[in-house]
Write a protein that holds these residues in place. Structure first.
Motif, short mmCIF file in Angstrom:
data_model
loop_
_atom_site.label_atom_id
_atom_site.label_comp_id
_atom_site.label_asym_id
_atom_site.label_seq_id
_atom_site.Cartn_x
_atom_site.Cartn_y
_atom_site.Cartn_z
N ALA A 1 -26.08 12.26 -77.35
CA ALA A 1 -26.46 11.82 -78.39
C ALA A 1 -27.69 13.20 -78.60
CB ALA A 1 -27.33 10.74 -78.80
N ALA A 2 -28.81 13.01 -78.11
CA ALA A 2 -30.24 13.60 -78.31
C ALA A 2 -30.01 15.21 -78.81
CB ALA A 2 -31.12 13.61 -77.05
N LEU A 3 -29.28 15.82 -77.67
CA LEU A 3 -28.77 16.71 -77.73
C LEU A 3 -28.37 17.36 -79.11
CD1 LEU A 3 -28.41 20.68 -76.63
CD2 LEU A 3 -26.58 19.17 -75.30
N GLY A 4 -27.01 16.40 -79.22
CA GLY A 4 -26.53 16.49 -80.63
C GLY A 4 -27.79 16.36 -82.07
N PHE A 5 -28.19 15.06 -81.61
CA PHE A 5 -29.33 15.26 -83.15
C PHE A 5 -30.21 16.69 -82.77
CE2 PHE A 5 -33.38 14.51 -84.73
CZ PHE A 5 -32.45 13.96 -85.84
N GLY A 6 -30.04 17.20 -81.85
CA GLY A 6 -31.60 18.28 -81.79
C GLY A 6 -30.90 19.49 -81.93
N LEU A 7 -29.22 19.90 -82.27
CA LEU A 7 -28.68 20.89 -82.26
C LEU A 7 -27.83 21.51 -83.77
CD1 LEU A 7 -26.96 23.48 -81.52
CD2 LEU A 7 -24.93 22.03 -80.64
N SER A 8 -27.90 19.48 -84.52
CA SER A 8 -27.19 19.30 -85.68
C SER A 8 -28.21 19.80 -86.79
CB SER A 8 -26.59 17.63 -86.10
OG SER A 8 -27.93 17.01 -85.83
N LEU A 9 -29.70 19.34 -86.46
CA LEU A 9 -30.90 19.90 -87.39
C LEU A 9 -31.26 21.45 -86.98
CD1 LEU A 9 -33.76 17.61 -86.34
CD2 LEU A 9 -31.87 17.13 -88.01
N VAL A 10 -30.55 22.15 -86.17
CA VAL A 10 -30.77 23.72 -85.82
C VAL A 10 -29.52 24.30 -87.55
CG1 VAL A 10 -30.33 25.57 -84.48
CG2 VAL A 10 -31.82 23.45 -83.89
N ILE A 11 -29.12 23.52 -86.65
CA ILE A 11 -27.23 24.15 -87.47
C ILE A 11 -26.87 24.03 -88.48
CG2 ILE A 11 -24.33 23.58 -88.22
CD1 ILE A 11 -24.30 23.34 -84.67
N GLN A 12 -28.10 22.79 -89.36
CA GLN A 12 -28.04 22.13 -90.74
C GLN A 12 -28.62 23.46 -91.38
OE1 GLN A 12 -28.74 18.60 -91.12
NE2 GLN A 12 -29.34 18.42 -93.50
N ILE A 13 -30.20 23.59 -90.63
CA ILE A 13 -31.06 24.67 -91.39
C ILE A 13 -30.22 26.22 -91.52
CG2 ILE A 13 -33.04 26.04 -90.91
CD1 ILE A 13 -34.23 23.41 -89.30
N VAL A 14 -29.19 26.82 -90.12
CA VAL A 14 -28.93 28.36 -90.42
C VAL A 14 -27.68 27.58 -91.66
CG1 VAL A 14 -27.55 29.85 -89.29
CG2 VAL A 14 -29.36 28.37 -88.08
N VAL A 15 -27.10 27.19 -91.50
CA VAL A 15 -25.79 26.60 -92.25
C VAL A 15 -26.32 26.48 -93.48
CG1 VAL A 15 -23.33 25.60 -93.18
CG2 VAL A 15 -24.21 26.25 -91.45
N SER A 16 -27.67 25.66 -94.42
CA SER A 16 -28.16 26.06 -95.51
C SER A 16 -28.76 27.17 -95.92
CB SER A 16 -29.15 24.68 -95.62
OG SER A 16 -28.82 23.92 -95.06
N ILE A 17 -29.44 28.08 -94.96
CA ILE A 17 -29.65 29.56 -95.57
C ILE A 17 -28.67 30.07 -95.89
CG2 ILE A 17 -30.39 31.98 -94.67
CD1 ILE A 17 -32.40 29.55 -92.74
N LEU A 18 -27.08 30.18 -95.24
CA LEU A 18 -25.94 30.90 -95.64
C LEU A 18 -25.63 30.55 -97.16
CD1 LEU A 18 -24.48 31.29 -92.40
CD2 LEU A 18 -25.47 32.73 -93.04
N ALA A 19 -25.57 28.93 -97.51
CA ALA A 19 -25.21 28.45 -98.55
C ALA A 19 -26.27 28.69 -99.78
CB ALA A 19 -24.59 26.75 -97.79
#
Length: 297
Positions: A193-211
């Motif tokens: 869960a900890a890895l998933g939480f951290g990775l989801s935050l990174v992905i959310q930032i990257v995808v938000s920039i692309l969006a």
């Protein structure tokens, strides 16, 4: 009531998008991805998609519904209901004339204190909107140029640009939340869960920039449409002169408008930097002028 029409259209669009996603997502998961050796069946469910859509479209919907109130709260502005000066008469009269020609409810007309020559339009629908101009616009542009800028903003109102941009933003936000939520859930089911939480935050930032790049590209396309509308109303020469006058002021003042400005999506000026233009809501002035020059009106 007329203002409910825009909200109703937004809700219908959201429902149609959700129906489309509910049909296409299972096909992608169960048919297309397995053809490429990617099997995520059982890891994705529609409930995650529904929650993502609630967050994505919910935020966009609230922003649209209260866009006028938020804009006024950010600015030192005053509403014009009875023109008390020649400048106010130009503003009020132009908006009133165009609204009558288009058979729409006249937008609220506001003037806000700012040295930069600018203007914006916002509101949930074409019959529930506002148009605001800066004191700098009135001080630095001639009467015909001010009227052209007002026609540009009325083009945004009539074309439903605020609504269209909101729907696109809601759709992009949905994908951002959906991907982040799926990653978090995927790792949580594997006791990471900890890895998933951290990775989801990174992905959310990257995808938000692309969006944001997609949303801003769409916004820039709408600017050309609003310029063309102004050209049809008052002639392209007036709109070209207005853009050149604004550009001269920006160059003289060495001002570069930031895409992070809270009102950047509403303003008329753009960013000419080759990289930053990806995140700019408005095309460079030279491109807009060139587009108007090619326009046959």
């Amino acid at each position: 009531m007329k203002w409910m029409k825009g909200i109703g259209l937004l809700l219908v669009a959201n429902i149609l998008i959700m129906v489309t996603l509910s049909i296409t997502v299972p096909i992608v998961i169960n048919v297309i991805l397995p053809l490429f050796g990617i099997d995520v069946r059982g890891s994705i469910d529609l409930s995650t998609l529904v929650w993502a859509a609630m967050f994505g479209f919910g935020g966009a919907f609230i922003s649209l519904a209260f866009s006028k109130q938020m804009a006024r709260a950010m600015l030192d502005c005053r509403q014009i209901t009875q023109p008390r000066s020649p400048a106010e008469q130009v503003i009020y009269g132009s908006v009133q004339e165009i609204a009558q020609r288009l058979h729409i409810t006249m937008p609220e007309v506001w003037v806000y204190d700012s040295p930069d020559p600018n203007a914006f339009a916002t509101g949930p629908s074409k019959n529930n909107s506002m148009v605001a101009v800066s004191t700098g616009l009135l001080q630095n542009l001639k009467e015909d140029e001010v009227k052209a800028v007002l026609a540009h903003e009325m083009g945004h109102v009539y074309n439903g640009d605020m609504f269209a941009t909101t729907v696109l933003a809601g759709l992009m936000n949905t994908f951002v939340y959906y991907i982040a939520m799926w990653v978090r859930r995927f790792f949580a089911e594997r006791d990471q869960a900890a890895l998933g939480f951290g990775l989801s935050l990174v992905i959310q930032i990257v995808v938000s920039i692309l969006a944001a790049i997609v949303i801003n590209w769409f916004s820039r396309r709408r600017e050309f449409g609003a310029d063309a509308f102004a050209a049809r109303v008052y002639g392209k020469d007036s709109m070209i002169a207005a853009l050149r006058a604004i550009d001269r002021w920006v160059t003289r003042s060495q001002v570069e408008y930031s895409s992070q400005d809270a009102l950047a999506t509403m303003k008329i000026s753009g960013n000419s930097s080759s990289f930053m233009r990806l995140f700019s809501t408005h095309p460079p002035m030279e491109e807009r002028i060139a587009s108007l020059q090619r326009l046959a009106v």
